[in-house]
Design an enzyme around this catalytic site. Structure first.
Site, PDB file in Angstrom:
ATOM      1  N   HIS A 255       3.556  59.812  53.674  1.00 24.11           N
ATOM      2  CA  HIS A 255       3.363  60.287  55.230  1.00 24.11           C
ATOM      3  C   HIS A 255       1.982  60.275  55.439  1.00 24.11           C
ATOM      4  O   HIS A 255       1.484  59.927  56.389  1.00 24.11           O
ATOM      5  CB  HIS A 255       4.094  61.458  55.619  1.00 24.11           C
ATOM      6  CG  HIS A 255       5.661  61.434  55.580  1.00 24.11           C
ATOM      7  ND1 HIS A 255       6.574  60.081  55.781  1.00 24.11           N
ATOM      8  CD2 HIS A 255       6.628  62.067  54.902  1.00 24.11           C
ATOM      9  CE1 HIS A 255       7.591  60.537  55.691  1.00 24.11           C
ATOM     10  NE2 HIS A 255       7.810  61.480  55.035  1.00 24.11           N
TER      11      HIS A 255
ATOM     12  N   VAL B  33      15.235  71.536  54.177  1.00 22.24           N
ATOM     13  CA  VAL B  33      13.988  71.057  54.542  1.00 22.24           C
ATOM     14  C   VAL B  33      12.941  71.529  53.270  1.00 22.24           C
ATOM     15  O   VAL B  33      12.892  72.707  53.318  1.00 22.24           O
ATOM     16  CB  VAL B  33      13.172  71.280  55.918  1.00 22.24           C
ATOM     17  CG1 VAL B  33      12.018  70.674  55.915  1.00 22.24           C
ATOM     18  CG2 VAL B  33      14.220  70.689  57.061  1.00 22.24           C
TER      19      VAL B  33
ATOM     20  N   HIS C 114       6.136  61.921  47.701  1.00 22.29           N
ATOM     21  CA  HIS C 114       6.502  61.484  49.110  1.00 22.29           C
ATOM     22  C   HIS C 114       5.798  61.695  50.393  1.00 22.29           C
ATOM     23  O   HIS C 114       5.488  60.864  51.043  1.00 22.29           O
ATOM     24  CB  HIS C 114       7.967  62.029  49.011  1.00 22.29           C
ATOM     25  CG  HIS C 114       8.617  61.799  50.311  1.00 22.29           C
ATOM     26  ND1 HIS C 114       9.701  60.904  50.502  1.00 22.29           N
ATOM     27  CD2 HIS C 114       8.479  62.327  51.413  1.00 22.29           C
ATOM     28  CE1 HIS C 114      10.389  60.880  51.701  1.00 22.29           C
ATOM     29  NE2 HIS C 114       9.826  61.823  52.388  1.00 22.29           N
ATOM     30  N   GLU C 115       5.524  62.952  50.403  1.00 23.74           N
ATOM     31  CA  GLU C 115       4.884  63.540  51.498  1.00 23.74           C
ATOM     32  C   GLU C 115       3.385  62.811  51.597  1.00 23.74           C
ATOM     33  O   GLU C 115       2.991  62.530  52.735  1.00 23.74           O
ATOM     34  CB  GLU C 115       4.558  65.023  51.391  1.00 23.74           C
ATOM     35  CG  GLU C 115       5.781  65.967  51.238  1.00 23.74           C
ATOM     36  CD  GLU C 115       6.739  65.513  52.485  1.00 23.74           C
ATOM     37  OE1 GLU C 115       7.999  65.650  52.362  1.00 23.74           O
ATOM     38  OE2 GLU C 115       6.313  65.263  53.739  1.00 23.74           O
TER      39      GLU C 115
ATOM     40  N   ASP D 117      -2.142  66.153  57.151  1.00 26.90           N
ATOM     41  CA  ASP D 117      -1.940  67.473  56.321  1.00 26.90           C
ATOM     42  C   ASP D 117      -0.505  67.552  55.610  1.00 26.90           C
ATOM     43  O   ASP D 117       0.595  66.708  56.347  1.00 26.90           O
ATOM     44  CB  ASP D 117      -2.091  68.864  56.937  1.00 26.90           C
ATOM     45  CG  ASP D 117      -3.800  68.753  57.446  1.00 26.90           C
ATOM     46  OD1 ASP D 117      -3.942  69.820  58.117  1.00 26.90           O
ATOM     47  OD2 ASP D 117      -4.511  67.923  56.983  1.00 26.90           O
TER      48      ASP D 117
ATOM     49  N   ASP E 265      -5.674  24.410  40.581  1.00 25.87           N
ATOM     50  CA  ASP E 265      -5.066  24.517  39.271  1.00 25.87           C
ATOM     51  C   ASP E 265      -3.659  25.267  39.109  1.00 25.87           C
ATOM     52  O   ASP E 265      -2.707  24.802  38.334  1.00 25.87           O
ATOM     53  CB  ASP E 265      -5.995  25.161  38.050  1.00 25.87           C
ATOM     54  CG  ASP E 265      -7.428  24.501  38.284  1.00 25.87           C
ATOM     55  OD1 ASP E 265      -7.424  23.060  38.454  1.00 25.87           O
ATOM     56  OD2 ASP E 265      -8.276  25.040  37.911  1.00 25.87           O
TER      57      ASP E 265
ATOM     58  N   HIS F 131       4.707  78.382  60.455  1.00 23.08           N
ATOM     59  CA  HIS F 131       3.673  78.582  59.795  1.00 23.08           C
ATOM     60  C   HIS F 131       2.551  77.852  60.401  1.00 23.08           C
ATOM     61  O   HIS F 131       1.500  77.300  59.990  1.00 23.08           O
ATOM     62  CB  HIS F 131       3.678  77.839  58.512  1.00 23.08           C
ATOM     63  CG  HIS F 131       4.192  76.540  58.379  1.00 23.08           C
ATOM     64  ND1 HIS F 131       5.697  76.379  58.658  1.00 23.08           N
ATOM     65  CD2 HIS F 131       3.676  75.330  58.411  1.00 23.08           C
ATOM     66  CE1 HIS F 131       6.012  75.000  58.523  1.00 23.08           C
ATOM     67  NE2 HIS F 131       4.838  74.300  58.489  1.00 23.08           N
TER      68      HIS F 131
ATOM     69  N   GLY G 139      16.320  75.366  50.604  1.00 31.09           N
ATOM     70  CA  GLY G 139      17.455  74.075  50.823  1.00 31.09           C
ATOM     71  C   GLY G 139      16.820  73.461  51.773  1.00 31.09           C
ATOM     72  O   GLY G 139      15.999  73.931  52.618  1.00 31.09           O
TER      73      GLY G 139
ATOM     74  N   ASP H 265       2.525  75.262  62.743  1.00 30.13           N
ATOM     75  CA  ASP H 265       2.716  74.066  63.509  1.00 30.13           C
ATOM     76  C   ASP H 265       4.045  73.936  64.192  1.00 30.13           C
ATOM     77  O   ASP H 265       4.687  75.145  64.442  1.00 30.13           O
ATOM     78  CB  ASP H 265       2.532  73.008  62.641  1.00 30.13           C
ATOM     79  CG  ASP H 265       3.959  72.804  61.480  1.00 30.13           C
ATOM     80  OD1 ASP H 265       3.844  72.229  60.514  1.00 30.13           O
ATOM     81  OD2 ASP H 265       4.723  73.552  61.793  1.00 30.13           O
TER      82      ASP H 265
ATOM     83  N   HIS I 103       9.683  56.580  56.737  1.00 30.17           N
ATOM     84  CA  HIS I 103      10.847  56.981  55.588  1.00 30.17           C
ATOM     85  C   HIS I 103      11.452  55.458  55.493  1.00 30.17           C
ATOM     86  O   HIS I 103      11.269  54.589  56.233  1.00 30.17           O
ATOM     87  CB  HIS I 103      12.024  57.886  56.003  1.00 30.17           C
ATOM     88  CG  HIS I 103      11.490  59.129  55.789  1.00 30.17           C
ATOM     89  ND1 HIS I 103      12.029  60.332  56.729  1.00 30.17           N
ATOM     90  CD2 HIS I 103      10.890  59.935  54.933  1.00 30.17           C
ATOM     91  CE1 HIS I 103      11.620  61.202  56.115  1.00 30.17           C
ATOM     92  NE2 HIS I 103      10.810  61.156  55.188  1.00 30.17           N
TER      93      HIS I 103
ATOM     94  N   ASP J 114       2.735  22.583  34.047  1.00 23.96           N
ATOM     95  CA  ASP J 114       1.833  22.345  35.238  1.00 23.96           C
ATOM     96  C   ASP J 114       1.874  23.086  36.416  1.00 23.96           C
ATOM     97  O   ASP J 114       0.812  23.542  37.128  1.00 23.96           O
ATOM     98  CB  ASP J 114       2.332  20.983  35.710  1.00 23.96           C
ATOM     99  CG  ASP J 114       2.462  19.837  34.783  1.00 23.96           C
ATOM    100  OD1 ASP J 114       1.420  19.881  33.957  1.00 23.96           O
ATOM    101  OD2 ASP J 114       3.202  18.671  35.073  1.00 23.96           O
TER     102      ASP J 114
END
Lengths: 378, 82
Positions: free
Chosen positions: A123, A81, A119-120, A95, A198, A69, A79, A71, A129, A290
């Site tokens: 990044h 990735v 999650h992404e 991106d 304080d 795609h 499943g 890159d 991670h 205190d």
């Protein structure tokens, strides 16, 4: 947590994002809200804010794609990735790409879009991670995550605040001054050698030093502490407080004055407070405390009053039997009465007047005696 | 002789782990690495590195826990290195 090599991070706090295309698995508005919710997760614990644009180049371009795609990381079919994203920077950096060979869902019957997007975006903001299983930034997708109780782990918060600091001002609050208050006559001077405090507490990786109506906010990434009115962040808190401590597992700071205490998260007051200090199990003979601090590793909170101290079990949520004990017995070298105390880098820092005692809990001894204001870059 | 089922599964697992280590743990892309030297120390070290990062028991072997985790869906960004 970990950051990318060279620690790339955004040099601005306001970022744009654009949803370039959509998956057919979900209605568009479901994708919009999952993406927005995923960005809010990070917005709530940093000074960062995000706004959406609908054309042109955004800092975070969001696409759904399959296989090759454009890159150098083609997707691999259903499943394995699920998605990937690039660290901060121009062009395709920042991106986030989602594999449209997955079945994207609002729940966990398929791959939950909100969870993977959050999650992404970690990044996209510069986190790599985490080795902590309960961290959002752990690399393996957990379909058993309870979405109704989703929260960033402390590791996630530590990581993102290592890069960007903490908000202390939640993004939807009215504009609250974050620039330091210029010292006026009558305000405490940070470098007064006789300065005492304080109360002192950590808060999301920073340290707050309370004095009268003000507090200094010390971050480990800047030399100069900021100076603020307590009321500019927490209008309903009293001034001249007695004690304060953070329970990091609750992301909450507890503030004490007299026989009452309040709870704050970031700069939001928590409902149901103030409460009486005796609800914690302190005896009625104690009129005020205190100082106090909470030890995250031991999961114990210590309350100091006059020459004695009590210990509270955070797991059992009750005061431990066998207390109070004499401060000098278990903290030899620390002079009662204690004005303030906090824990950082594995040491307990006790403050009494203009003196500060660094106490090593393992060696059970004072390792340094310093001026109270040594943290304020004097 | 045709590979019997167990040998074939083992072969598949080897390839899966090699791919995983190349994608996420900077294992050099040397296709013969596994077949020729399946117990070679660079690969064992990488398996141990992966097991440590993912919170598994560090055995250096392709035990069932390790194979189970590497079959789970995940993020495509490497766990170590750039």
């Amino acid at each position: 947590f970990s950051t990318f090599p060279g620690m790339p991070k955004w040099r601005k706090t306001h970022l744009t994002y654009r949803i370039v295309n959509y998956t057919k698995d979900l209605p568009r508005d479901a994708v919009d809200s999952a993406i927005e919710k995923a960005l809010t997760v990070w917005e709530e614990v940093t000074p960062l804010t995000f706004s959406r644009i609908y054309e042109g180049e955004a800092d975070i371009m969001i696409i759904f794609a399959v296989r090759e795609h454009g890159d150098f990381l083609p997707f691999d079919g259903p499943g394995k990735v699920l998605a990937h994203a690039y660290p901060p920077g121009s062009g395709f950096y920042g991106d986030a790409h989602f594999d449209d060979d997955e079945q994207w869902t609002k729940d966990t019957s398929g791959i939950n879009l909100f969870l993977v997007a959050a999650h992404e975006f970690g990044h996209s903001l510069g986190l790599q991670h985490s080795t902590e299983r309960e961290a959002l930034m752990y690399p393996v997708y957990d379909p058993l995550t309870d979405l109704t109780r989703f929260r960033l782990s402390q590791d996630d918060i530590n990581g993102i605040q290592f890069l960007y600091g903490s908000p202390l001002v939640s993004p939807n609050d009215p504009v609250v001054p974050t620039e330091s208050v210029p010292p006026e006559p009558g305000t405490p001077a940070a470098c007064d050698p006789a300065l005492s405090f304080d109360a002192i507490s950590t808060l999301r990786g920073e340290i707050l030093f309370f004095k009268g109506r003000h507090f200094w906010r010390k971050s480990f990434r800047t030399l100069e502490p900021e100076f603020h009115l307590i009321s500019s962040f927490w209008p309903s808190l009293p001034s001249g407080i007695d004690a304060a401590y953070e329970v990091t597992s609750k992301d909450t700071v507890f503030i004490f004055k007299g026989n009452q205490f309040w709870a704050i998260r970031g700069n939001e007051m928590q409902a149901g407070y103030p409460r009486g200090i005796h609800t914690l199990g302190l005896p009625s003979t104690v009129r005020k405390i205190d100082a106090a601090f909470s030890d995250k590793e031991k999961k114990k909170t210590y309350f100091f009053a006059e020459d004695k101290y009590w210990r509270f079990d955070e797991k059992r949520q009750s005061m431990e039997p066998g207390f109070p004990k004499q401060i000098v017995e278990d903290f030899p070298g620390v002079e009662p009465e204690v004005d303030a105390v906090f824990k950082v880098f594995g040491f307990y820092y006790f403050f009494s007047g203009s003196s500060q005692f660094e106490f090593d809990p393992n060696a059970k001894k004072v390792t340094h005696v310093l001026k109270s204001n040594s943290w304020l870059n004097c | 002789y045709p590979l019997d089922r167990a040998a074939r599964d083992k072969e598949d697992s080897m390839e899966l782990v090699q791919q995983y280590l190349e994608n996420y743990y900077n294992l050099a892309k040397d296709t013969k690495q596994f077949v020729r030297r399946k117990d070679s120390s660079p690969v064992v070290k990488k398996i141990q590195e992966m097991q440590k990062f993912l919170g598994l028991e560090v055995t250096g072997k392709l035990d069932s826990d390790t194979l189970e985790v590497i079959r789970k869906p995940r993020c495509g960004i490497p766990d170590v290195g750039s």
